[in-house]
Design an enzyme around this catalytic site. Sequence first.
Site, PDB file in Angstrom:
ATOM      1  N   ARG A   1     -15.887 -55.677   6.909  1.00 15.97           N
ATOM      2  CA  ARG A   1     -16.434 -54.362   6.613  1.00 15.97           C
ATOM      3  C   ARG A   1     -17.272 -53.833   7.779  1.00 15.97           C
ATOM      4  O   ARG A   1     -17.263 -52.638   8.080  1.00 15.97           O
ATOM      5  CB  ARG A   1     -17.288 -54.422   5.347  1.00 15.97           C
ATOM      6  CG  ARG A   1     -17.776 -53.069   4.904  1.00 15.97           C
ATOM      7  CD  ARG A   1     -18.228 -53.065   3.452  1.00 15.97           C
ATOM      8  NE  ARG A   1     -18.521 -51.707   3.036  1.00 15.97           N
ATOM      9  CZ  ARG A   1     -19.707 -51.306   2.605  1.00 15.97           C
ATOM     10  NH1 ARG A   1     -20.705 -52.167   2.521  1.00 15.97           N
ATOM     11  NH2 ARG A   1     -19.885 -50.059   2.252  1.00 15.97           N
TER      12      ARG A   1
ATOM     13  N   ASP B   1     -18.247 -50.036  12.103  1.00 14.30           N
ATOM     14  CA  ASP B   1     -18.512 -49.840  13.526  1.00 14.30           C
ATOM     15  C   ASP B   1     -17.519 -48.839  14.103  1.00 14.30           C
ATOM     16  O   ASP B   1     -17.906 -47.868  14.762  1.00 14.30           O
ATOM     17  CB  ASP B   1     -18.427 -51.179  14.279  1.00 14.30           C
ATOM     18  CG  ASP B   1     -18.819 -51.023  15.737  1.00 14.30           C
ATOM     19  OD1 ASP B   1     -19.713 -50.186  16.022  1.00 14.30           O
ATOM     20  OD2 ASP B   1     -18.261 -51.724  16.594  1.00 14.30           O
TER      21      ASP B   1
ATOM     22  N   ASP C   1     -17.751 -49.905  19.184  1.00  6.43           N
ATOM     23  CA  ASP C   1     -18.609 -50.117  20.347  1.00  6.43           C
ATOM     24  C   ASP C   1     -19.865 -50.910  19.994  1.00  6.43           C
ATOM     25  O   ASP C   1     -20.848 -50.887  20.747  1.00  6.43           O
ATOM     26  CB  ASP C   1     -19.003 -48.768  20.974  1.00  6.43           C
ATOM     27  CG  ASP C   1     -19.889 -47.937  20.050  1.00  6.43           C
ATOM     28  OD1 ASP C   1     -20.057 -48.328  18.862  1.00  6.43           O
ATOM     29  OD2 ASP C   1     -20.408 -46.908  20.495  1.00  6.43           O
TER      30      ASP C   1
ATOM     31  N   SER D   1     -22.085 -50.338  18.075  1.00  7.63           N
ATOM     32  CA  SER D   1     -23.278 -49.535  17.787  1.00  7.63           C
ATOM     33  C   SER D   1     -23.862 -49.901  16.422  1.00  7.63           C
ATOM     34  O   SER D   1     -25.062 -49.746  16.194  1.00  7.63           O
ATOM     35  CB  SER D   1     -22.966 -48.038  17.856  1.00  7.63           C
ATOM     36  OG  SER D   1     -21.840 -47.725  17.071  1.00  7.63           O
TER      37      SER D   1
ATOM     38  N   PRO E   1     -15.895 -43.034   4.391  1.00  7.14           N
ATOM     39  CA  PRO E   1     -15.402 -42.634   3.069  1.00  7.14           C
ATOM     40  C   PRO E   1     -16.346 -43.133   1.981  1.00  7.14           C
ATOM     41  O   PRO E   1     -17.050 -44.126   2.173  1.00  7.14           O
ATOM     42  CB  PRO E   1     -14.041 -43.322   2.986  1.00  7.14           C
ATOM     43  CG  PRO E   1     -14.117 -44.478   3.943  1.00  7.14           C
ATOM     44  CD  PRO E   1     -15.066 -44.069   5.019  1.00  7.14           C
TER      45      PRO E   1
ATOM     46  N   HIS F   1     -10.014 -54.438   0.504  1.00 16.43           N
ATOM     47  CA  HIS F   1     -10.749 -54.604  -0.759  1.00 16.43           C
ATOM     48  C   HIS F   1     -10.147 -55.710  -1.620  1.00 16.43           C
ATOM     49  O   HIS F   1     -10.521 -55.870  -2.764  1.00 16.43           O
ATOM     50  CB  HIS F   1     -10.829 -53.271  -1.516  1.00 16.43           C
ATOM     51  CG  HIS F   1     -11.769 -52.295  -0.864  1.00 16.43           C
ATOM     52  ND1 HIS F   1     -11.967 -51.016  -1.328  1.00 16.43           N
ATOM     53  CD2 HIS F   1     -12.572 -52.419   0.222  1.00 16.43           C
ATOM     54  CE1 HIS F   1     -12.846 -50.400  -0.540  1.00 16.43           C
ATOM     55  NE2 HIS F   1     -13.220 -51.225   0.409  1.00 16.43           N
ATOM     56  N   THR F   2      -9.233 -56.466  -1.078  1.00  9.92           N
ATOM     57  CA  THR F   2      -8.780 -57.720  -1.702  1.00  9.92           C
ATOM     58  C   THR F   2      -9.868 -58.786  -1.579  1.00  9.92           C
ATOM     59  O   THR F   2      -9.801 -59.850  -2.179  1.00  9.92           O
ATOM     60  CB  THR F   2      -7.484 -58.231  -1.023  1.00  9.92           C
ATOM     61  OG1 THR F   2      -7.088 -59.459  -1.607  1.00  9.92           O
ATOM     62  CG2 THR F   2      -7.670 -58.454   0.482  1.00  9.92           C
TER      63      THR F   2
ATOM     64  N   ASP G   1     -11.713 -57.629  -6.067  1.00 12.27           N
ATOM     65  CA  ASP G   1     -10.411 -58.091  -6.561  1.00 12.27           C
ATOM     66  C   ASP G   1     -10.697 -59.082  -7.678  1.00 12.27           C
ATOM     67  O   ASP G   1     -11.157 -60.194  -7.421  1.00 12.27           O
ATOM     68  CB  ASP G   1      -9.629 -58.755  -5.415  1.00 12.27           C
ATOM     69  CG  ASP G   1      -8.322 -59.382  -5.888  1.00 12.27           C
ATOM     70  OD1 ASP G   1      -8.089 -59.478  -7.111  1.00 12.27           O
ATOM     71  OD2 ASP G   1      -7.529 -59.786  -5.017  1.00 12.27           O
TER      72      ASP G   1
ATOM     73  N   THR H   1      -8.033 -62.641  -7.204  1.00 11.65           N
ATOM     74  CA  THR H   1      -8.133 -63.585  -6.087  1.00 11.65           C
ATOM     75  C   THR H   1      -9.147 -63.066  -5.066  1.00 11.65           C
ATOM     76  O   THR H   1      -8.798 -62.688  -3.960  1.00 11.65           O
ATOM     77  CB  THR H   1      -6.764 -63.773  -5.394  1.00 11.65           C
ATOM     78  OG1 THR H   1      -6.274 -62.468  -4.998  1.00 11.65           O
ATOM     79  CG2 THR H   1      -5.753 -64.418  -6.307  1.00 11.65           C
TER      80      THR H   1
HETATM   81  C1  HEM Z   1     -10.656 -46.209   2.119  1.00  9.66           C
HETATM   82  C2  HEM Z   1     -11.924 -45.928   1.993  1.00  9.66           C
HETATM   83  C3  HEM Z   1     -12.995 -46.943   1.719  1.00  9.66           C
HETATM   84  C4  HEM Z   1     -14.036 -46.778   0.867  1.00  9.66           C
HETATM   85  C5  HEM Z   1     -14.310 -45.535   0.029  1.00  9.66           C
HETATM   86  C6  HEM Z   1     -14.808 -47.992   0.888  1.00  9.66           C
HETATM   87  C7  HEM Z   1     -15.965 -48.184   0.171  1.00  9.66           C
HETATM   88  C8  HEM Z   1     -16.566 -49.397  -0.002  1.00  9.66           C
HETATM   89  C9  HEM Z   1     -17.709 -49.636  -0.850  1.00  9.66           C
HETATM   90  C10 HEM Z   1     -18.456 -48.547  -1.623  1.00  9.66           C
HETATM   91  C11 HEM Z   1     -17.949 -50.969  -0.848  1.00  9.66           C
HETATM   92  C12 HEM Z   1     -19.021 -51.705  -1.643  1.00  9.66           C
HETATM   93  C13 HEM Z   1     -20.307 -51.760  -0.881  1.00  9.66           C
HETATM   94  C14 HEM Z   1     -21.418 -52.307  -1.710  1.00  9.66           C
HETATM   95  O1  HEM Z   1     -21.494 -52.079  -2.913  1.00  9.66           O
HETATM   96  O2  HEM Z   1     -22.281 -52.963  -1.112  1.00  9.66           O
HETATM   97  C15 HEM Z   1     -16.975 -51.572   0.024  1.00  9.66           C
HETATM   98  C16 HEM Z   1     -16.903 -52.904   0.299  1.00  9.66           C
HETATM   99  C17 HEM Z   1     -16.047 -53.446   1.218  1.00  9.66           C
HETATM  100  N1  HEM Z   1     -15.181 -52.764   2.020  1.00  9.66           N
HETATM  101 FE1  HEM Z   1     -14.672 -50.839   1.851  1.00  9.66          FE
HETATM  102  N2  HEM Z   1     -14.233 -48.871   1.753  1.00  9.66           N
HETATM  103  C18 HEM Z   1     -13.125 -48.281   2.289  1.00  9.66           C
HETATM  104  C19 HEM Z   1     -12.306 -48.819   3.253  1.00  9.66           C
HETATM  105  C20 HEM Z   1     -12.474 -50.070   3.788  1.00  9.66           C
HETATM  106  C21 HEM Z   1     -11.799 -50.564   4.960  1.00  9.66           C
HETATM  107  C22 HEM Z   1     -10.845 -49.747   5.810  1.00  9.66           C
HETATM  108  C23 HEM Z   1     -12.212 -51.837   5.152  1.00  9.66           C
HETATM  109  C24 HEM Z   1     -11.850 -52.799   6.232  1.00  9.66           C
HETATM  110  C25 HEM Z   1     -10.729 -52.757   6.911  1.00  9.66           C
HETATM  111  C26 HEM Z   1     -13.120 -52.140   4.072  1.00  9.66           C
HETATM  112  C27 HEM Z   1     -13.683 -53.379   3.845  1.00  9.66           C
HETATM  113  C28 HEM Z   1     -14.556 -53.656   2.835  1.00  9.66           C
HETATM  114  C29 HEM Z   1     -14.972 -54.997   2.497  1.00  9.66           C
HETATM  115  C30 HEM Z   1     -14.448 -56.280   3.123  1.00  9.66           C
HETATM  116  C31 HEM Z   1     -15.933 -54.863   1.499  1.00  9.66           C
HETATM  117  C32 HEM Z   1     -16.719 -55.990   0.825  1.00  9.66           C
HETATM  118  C33 HEM Z   1     -18.003 -56.159   1.549  1.00  9.66           C
HETATM  119  C34 HEM Z   1     -18.766 -57.398   1.177  1.00  9.66           C
HETATM  120  O3  HEM Z   1     -18.425 -58.101   0.227  1.00  9.66           O
HETATM  121  O4  HEM Z   1     -19.735 -57.709   1.891  1.00  9.66           O
HETATM  122  N3  HEM Z   1     -13.282 -51.043   3.283  1.00  9.66           N
HETATM  123  N4  HEM Z   1     -16.165 -50.593   0.527  1.00  9.66           N
END
Ligand code: HEM
Length: 329
Positions: free
Chosen positions: A63, A68, A75, A77, A167, A197-198, A249, A252
């Site tokens: 994430r 970043d 970068d 940042s 987003p 988000h898997t 998820d 899994t």
């Molecule tokens: C498509 C639009 C996306 C939205 C709206 C979004 C939004 C979010 C939100 C709201 C969370 C939860 C944060 C929290 O409650 O602390 C989250 C978690 C996460 N997102 Fe996204 N995300 C998006 C795309 C991505 C992308 C592109 C990636 C990586 C390639 C990503 C990777 C992750 C990961 C791995 C988590 C879990 C973080 C953790 O457990 O520490 N997300 N995301």
Amino acid sequence: MARSGLVLVVALCLAITVFPDTTTAQLKQKFYGNSCPRVEEIVKNVVKEKVKQTFVTIPATLRLFFHDCFVNGCDASVLIQSTPNNKAEKDHPDNISLAGDGFDVVIKAKKALDAIPSCKNKISCADILTIATRDVVVAAGGPSYEVELGRFDGLVSTAASVNGNLPGPNDKVDKLNALFAKNKLTQADMIALSGAHTLGFAHCSKFASRIFGFNRTHAVDPTLNKAYAKELQMACPKNVDPRIAINMDPNTPRKFDNIYYKNLQQGKGLFTSDQVLFTDGRSKPTVDAWARDSGAFNRAFITAMTKLGRVGVKTRRNGNIRRDCGAFN
Ligand code: HEM
Ligand SMILES: *[C@@H]1O[C@H](CO)[C@@H](O)[C@H](O)[C@H]1NC(C)=O
Ligand SMILES: *[C@@H]1O[C@H](CO)[C@@H](O)[C@H](O)[C@H]1NC(C)=O
């Protein structure tokens, strides 16, 4: 006049050949092949060790890389710590609430690299984060891929620069497409990257509006699977401790796989931004395809991650190699 014009043209052509200034051309695989040939091996070992200690390193790093790259380019940042005079990217309210282990793995890898004379202060923090991100995906059972390297570290990090670039969990397909398009990413890239988000967790507040008082006619978002909605209400009752986070998820949560897309088909996308990928006719065929075919998903994910890694890359002219990933030189 004509002569000075010619001189100018010749000088310009020279400048263009000697200083190619495309932002992506400088990236290449094995960029440090001569200066620090073991860089990827060293980072991988640090990641392995860190993941053994805390699994959260995996989602946190993934994430962190996304945030970043979407804010001011890939970068590093996002790694900059705030100072009394500057509130940095990482302290924006949309910040990476759970990413402490992502920061830590980069700091540890930097330290390991700095212990080798030929690598010391030669590898950008942005590249370390890029390598570590590939390695956490692999550590979770995801596909491996060659990373492009050669980024320089950014010279600016402000919380204000985050506004409007990331987003949100309630965004729908049009908004998601627009934000990704700004970074030269297609709808397919957006759907593939959402597959991240898997892995990982989300705080209850990020989806509370879907399970309590959704709208005037529906208390619960009707696109949510009914049993799953009940589970979410149990795990995240009204007035829940804001620190509570649940797996994104439900099946899994520790494996990088294509179950995310199967979950969407069953109404088990946690955020609106997840579930709309299935309910919107424009993105549904892709979700269905990748739910069926994990190989196709993996290939699309690699393509999209590689493109994500090219966003806003800094050169030696607008970047440098940070000595401390958390502070400007
Ligand atoms: C498509 C639009 C996306 C939205 C709206 C979004 C939004 C979010 C939100 C709201 C969370 C939860 C944060 C929290 O409650 O602390 C989250 C978690 C996460 N997102 Fe996204 N995300 C998006 C795309 C991505 C992308 C592109 C990636 C990586 C390639 C990503 C990777 C992750 C990961 C791995 C988590 C879990 C973080 C953790 O457990 O520490 N997300 N995301
Ligand atoms: C996120 O930002 C808040 C302030 O908005 C700050 O208190 C918190 O420490 C930040 N979290 C991280 C991981 O930096
Ligand atoms: C509530 O949401 C559902 C599903 O999106 C929609 O069909 C319905 O029209 C909405 N009702 C109101 C009052 O907005």
